[in-house]
Each structure stands twice: as C-alpha cells, then as structure tokens.
Scaffold this motif. Structure first.
Motif: not given
Length: 216
Positions: A156-174
């Motif tokens: 199960c993948l939970s999003p951040a507190a705020q998620i909205a359409p934007g830019t694909r950066t390919g960079t994130y933290r888990l």
C-alpha cells in the motif's frame, strides 16, 4: 515487462500510473466500468468492477500485478474498504494452477505519523469529510495488514500530506509509517512522482506486506 491490471485508470492518480507504466514498456489492462471513457490510451481496456470479487478474479488471471487506484469521488468513503476486501477476495479465488498476482493499493496519508508524534488525521482543523476519507483509507489498510503475504503479496502506497498534479521529477524519498517532510516541515509530492514511485514498486517489489509513503 510486467502485466498490470489497473483499476481506477480514469482517475487523477490512476491515469498517471497508466501512462507511467506504458512509457516504461509494461503491458497494462485498464479495468473500468465504462470502457468508452478511456480511449486512445495505449492500454487494453476491459469492463470490470473492483467491488465485485468475480470481476477482480477475471482481471487478475494472467496478471503479474493488480493495482487499485480507485477513489470514492463524492460518494461514500467506505467504498475503499469494500474495494480492498474485494481485491483480496477476488485474487484468492484464483485456482491452484493460476499464479496469484501481487496487489498494490493507493492508500491515504491520514494514518501516517507526523514528526511531532500525532497522526495526520488527528490534526486540528481537518474538515470532517476529509477526516472520514482518511479513516476509510486507514480501515482499508488495517484490513490489508490482516492478509498473510503467503496468501496475497500486497503493498500500500500512501501519498504525502499534499498531493496534486504537477511535474514529473523522478526524485522522491520514501518512508514506512512516518510522514515524509521537507526541511521546512511541509509534506508534498506531485501525482506524477507518486506514479513513478508506484511503478518503481511494481518493478522492484521492495515493500511486500507493508505500507510505505512518499514525499520530497
């Protein structure tokens, strides 16, 4: 290349997951109630209902991964719990000669721990409709956690507190059960990078039997 059965492909998150997976060369079957709503997507489109275990089983047969990106829209948030139970029930009805696919569910952020300790849904000022949605996601997660991975390999993948359409950066933290926050204390991610992380999980199979979360 993975064979993916995707429920919720017409939604905000599901549409990004669909295109991310196709762009990486995966084979995607979009399972929707009304195939006419999804044309020229590049995916195979079939009719189905995530709330019907028999329909789930039909979609799951032959798939490597079943992804549920469904949401309640303006309807009853409890549909998230029904969908989770239907997904697992449908996959479990597959016969012994049909390998059971993995199940990946789009979760919610409400049950994540904040840096101060309380859960996101415990914050003051959360509107009641949003709190009800958070608790429905939490109940669906609670159900998934009762499912032995020997029966169904779920994530199960939970999003951040705020998620909205934007830019694909390919960079994130888990993280696992802790909200991912930036240096300023904010928690956010684009829908596009959420889709990147979900397809990364399809490819890496790194969080079987776990909820995990994303942020910048």
């Amino acid at each position: 290349m993975a064979k993916i059965a995707l429920f919720g492909a017409t939604g905000t998150i599901g549409a990004r997951v669909l295109h991310e997976a196709l762009d990486r060369g995966h084979q995607v079957t979009a399972v929707v109630r009304d195939p006419a709503k999804l044309t020229d997507s590049g995916a195979e489109v079939v009719s189905g209902d995530v709330l019907d275990p028999h329909s789930v089983a039909e979609a799951a047969a032959g798939a490597d991964v079943v992804v549920s990106a469904i949401g309640p829209g303006s309807g009853d948030p409890g549909v998230l719990v029904t969908a989770a139970k239907s997904l697992i029930g449908g996959v479990c009805t597959l016969g012994p000669d049909t390998p059971r696919p993995r199940v990946i569910v789009v979760g919610g952020a409400g049950s994540l721990r904040t840096p101060d300790g309380p859960l996101v849904w415990e914050a003051a000022g959360v509107p009641e409709p949003l709190r009800a949605l958070m608790h429905a996601h939490g109940e669906a997660l609670d159900f998934l956690r009762t499912v032995p991975v020997e029966e169904v390999r779920w994530s199960c993948l939970s999003p951040a507190a705020q998620i909205a359409p934007g830019t694909r950066t390919g960079t994130y933290r888990l993280a696992l059960d802790d909200l991912v926050v930036d240096e300023g204390g904010g928690s956010h991610v684009s829908v596009e990078d959420y889709a990147v992380a979900l397809v990364d999980e399809i490819e890496r199979d790194a969080h079987t039997g776990k909820r995990f979360t994303i942020g910048y």
